[in-house]
Write a protein that holds these residues in place. Structure first.
Motif, mmCIF file in Angstrom:
data_model
loop_
_atom_site.group_PDB
_atom_site.id
_atom_site.type_symbol
_atom_site.label_atom_id
_atom_site.label_comp_id
_atom_site.label_asym_id
_atom_site.label_seq_id
_atom_site.Cartn_x
_atom_site.Cartn_y
_atom_site.Cartn_z
ATOM 1 N N TRP A 80 57.554 -25.561 45.273
ATOM 2 C CA TRP A 80 56.135 -25.232 45.436
ATOM 3 C C TRP A 80 55.752 -24.173 44.423
ATOM 4 O O TRP A 80 56.620 -23.510 43.864
ATOM 5 C CB TRP A 80 55.863 -24.737 46.862
ATOM 6 C CG TRP A 80 56.434 -23.377 47.137
ATOM 7 C CD1 TRP A 80 55.783 -22.183 47.096
ATOM 8 C CD2 TRP A 80 57.803 -23.057 47.455
ATOM 9 N NE1 TRP A 80 56.651 -21.160 47.368
ATOM 10 C CE2 TRP A 80 57.890 -21.664 47.597
ATOM 11 C CE3 TRP A 80 58.958 -23.828 47.630
ATOM 12 C CZ2 TRP A 80 59.089 -21.006 47.895
ATOM 13 C CZ3 TRP A 80 60.144 -23.172 47.927
ATOM 14 C CH2 TRP A 80 60.196 -21.785 48.059
ATOM 15 N N ARG A 103 54.245 -20.649 43.744
ATOM 16 C CA ARG A 103 53.974 -19.416 44.483
ATOM 17 C C ARG A 103 52.536 -18.990 44.245
ATOM 18 O O ARG A 103 52.111 -18.830 43.106
ATOM 19 C CB ARG A 103 54.910 -18.293 43.993
ATOM 20 C CG ARG A 103 56.266 -18.360 44.583
ATOM 21 C CD ARG A 103 56.910 -17.014 44.830
ATOM 22 N NE ARG A 103 57.032 -16.116 43.706
ATOM 23 C CZ ARG A 103 58.084 -15.325 43.515
ATOM 24 N NH1 ARG A 103 59.099 -15.365 44.352
ATOM 25 N NH2 ARG A 103 58.128 -14.492 42.508
ATOM 26 N N MET A 135 58.675 -22.385 42.379
ATOM 27 C CA MET A 135 59.917 -21.998 43.047
ATOM 28 C C MET A 135 60.661 -23.208 43.588
ATOM 29 O O MET A 135 60.099 -24.292 43.705
ATOM 30 C CB MET A 135 59.592 -21.078 44.229
ATOM 31 C CG MET A 135 59.556 -19.610 43.864
ATOM 32 S SD MET A 135 61.188 -18.980 43.453
ATOM 33 C CE MET A 135 61.948 -18.906 45.076
ATOM 34 N N ASP A 162 63.510 -24.147 46.866
ATOM 35 C CA ASP A 162 64.328 -23.759 48.017
ATOM 36 C C ASP A 162 65.469 -24.766 48.071
ATOM 37 O O ASP A 162 65.297 -25.881 48.564
ATOM 38 C CB ASP A 162 63.490 -23.805 49.298
ATOM 39 C CG ASP A 162 64.271 -23.317 50.516
ATOM 40 O OD1 ASP A 162 65.501 -23.157 50.392
ATOM 41 O OD2 ASP A 162 63.648 -23.107 51.570
ATOM 42 N N GLU A 179 63.073 -15.082 39.258
ATOM 43 C CA GLU A 179 62.307 -14.349 40.276
ATOM 44 C C GLU A 179 63.165 -13.277 40.959
ATOM 45 O O GLU A 179 62.653 -12.258 41.403
ATOM 46 C CB GLU A 179 61.655 -15.296 41.284
ATOM 47 C CG GLU A 179 62.606 -16.154 42.108
ATOM 48 C CD GLU A 179 63.069 -15.464 43.367
ATOM 49 O OE1 GLU A 179 62.330 -14.624 43.889
ATOM 50 O OE2 GLU A 179 64.183 -15.753 43.813
#
Lengths: 257, 127
Positions: free
Chosen positions: A135, A137, A144, A146, A199
């Motif tokens: 997604w 940010r 990003m 996950d 990040e």
């Protein structure tokens, strides 16, 4: 609370003993990292990168890729089809296939162009992810991932027009060269990975690993929404190109050629 | 009903065999022997109290994961006001630095096989 002389001496003696004993045990058990490391993070409304290809050197090509590989435990495979790419080098006409210069300067013909995830402002990869494992940010525009949530369907790889995403066809662990970075995870087989603009380093107040490793100063990282930022100044002073902007992805890595 | 003795005997034998895993483990003490965990010395508190950590560390880790990865929040405040960085690899394993004598012993006993370690790197001590 009052402390008399006797009590004070007792406490002082006890804390010395505990301190000495404690040091030994702490050394044996290691230590959790300190929250102080995250006190002054680098923040922006819209992170972007400007790469000055006029300044880019061959040493940079090695140093930046190597710094990223070490920072993120990126594996290296002999077979190019298995390659896992965060930042990588390619030639001009592969990087910019739509720039149809008839007589390209010789320097650019031979140049190695650093390529990485463009952290698009309109990223097609995030729209196709069925599990929201990737997604953009809202806070700073970083695209990003996950890895916990990635199911390895590879839709995002099909959607990305830049080849910035790689699939782990094999267990990456045995293919990580040299010492592991013990502060960063590896990935597992069946997961897609890509550049995250470091990040985890930004959270500690440090610039991305490639930018820090680029000795020539060809890489500039900064806030696109801040008119006073380094990237905005470079964009104002130089003509820049982006990879395949006609696709409407709004890539946020700019190249000065 | 002249065979009732045999039927009852048969039932008893059947139950004894069917319940073999239960009574065998109890007889040998395998079921009652709790795993012996090696706790870090030099620390007085964990990020939450022991009972909570024993029962719910997996939920806490999931919560930490979402906070860090999805929301970019990295600092966790413990029950006594101590601040911690939310990280399995860099905070939990900083104190519990030996996976084999801490995580594994209990997970093996409970016959669970969490896949944390397929990506997260164990500390050097346990390698």
């Amino acid at each position: 609370m009052s402390v008399d002389r006797r009590k004070f001496l007792k406490l002082a003696g006890l804390s010395t003993v505990l301190g000495v004993a404690g040091q030994g045990t702490l050394a044996a058990f290691g230590k959790p990292i300190s929250p102080a490391r995250f006190e002054s993070p680098l923040t922006a409304k819209r992170w972007a990168m400007v790469i000055d290809l006029r300044k880019w050197t061959e040493e940079d090509s090695v140093a930046c890729v190597e710094a990223c590989r070490r920072a993120h435990n990126v594996p290296e495979f002999d077979n190019a089809k298995d390659a896992v790419k965060w930042i990588w080098m390619d030639q001009y006409d592969h990087a910019f296939p739509d720039e149809e210069e008839h007589y390209l300067p010789e320097k650019l013909h031979e140049a190695q162009i650093p390529l990485l995830c463009n952290h698009c402002d309109n990223p097609p990869c995030t729209r196709v992810c069925p599990t929201q494992a990737t997604w953009k940010r809202e806070s700073d525009g970083i695209v990003m991932m996950d890895w916990h949530r990635c199911i390895g369907c590879r839709f995002c790889m099909a959607a990305c027009p830049y080849g910035s995403r790689s699939f782990n066809w094999r267990d990456p662990r045995p293919h990580i060269q040299g010492e592991l970075n013990h502060e960063y995870p590896t990935r597992e087989r069946g997961v897609v990975e890509k550049c995250t603009f470091c990040e985890e380093r930004l959270a500690e107040g440090e610039e991305p690993a490639c930018v820090a490793a680029c000795k020539s100063g060809a890489m500039t990282f900064g806030d696109l929404e801040d008119p006073e930022s380094k990237v905005r100044r470079l964009l104002a002073e130089n003509f820049t190109i982006r990879r395949k902007p006609e696709l409407g992805t709004h890539p946020e890595v700019y190249y000065i050629v | 009903m002249s065979d009732s003795g045999k039927v009852i005997l048969g039932l008893v034998v059947f139950l004894a065999i069917a319940a073999f895993p239960l009574w065998y483990n109890h007889a040998t003490g395998e079921a009652t022997a709790m795993p012996e965990l090696v706790y870090p010395t030099g620390y007085t508190e964990c990020v939450a109290d022991s009972a909570f950590m024993r029962s719910s560390h997996m939920d806490l880790l999931n919560q930490w994961r979402d906070e860090v990865v999805r929301h970019g929040r990295r600092i966790y405040t413990g029950p006594h006001g101590t601040q911690y960085v939310m990280s399995l690899q860099n905070t939990c394993m900083g104190c519990h630095s030996n996976k084999a004598t801490f995580c594994d012993r209990c997970h093996n006993y409970m016959a669970v096989d969490p896949y944390c370690w397929q990506c997260h790197v164990e500390p050097k001590e346990s390698l």
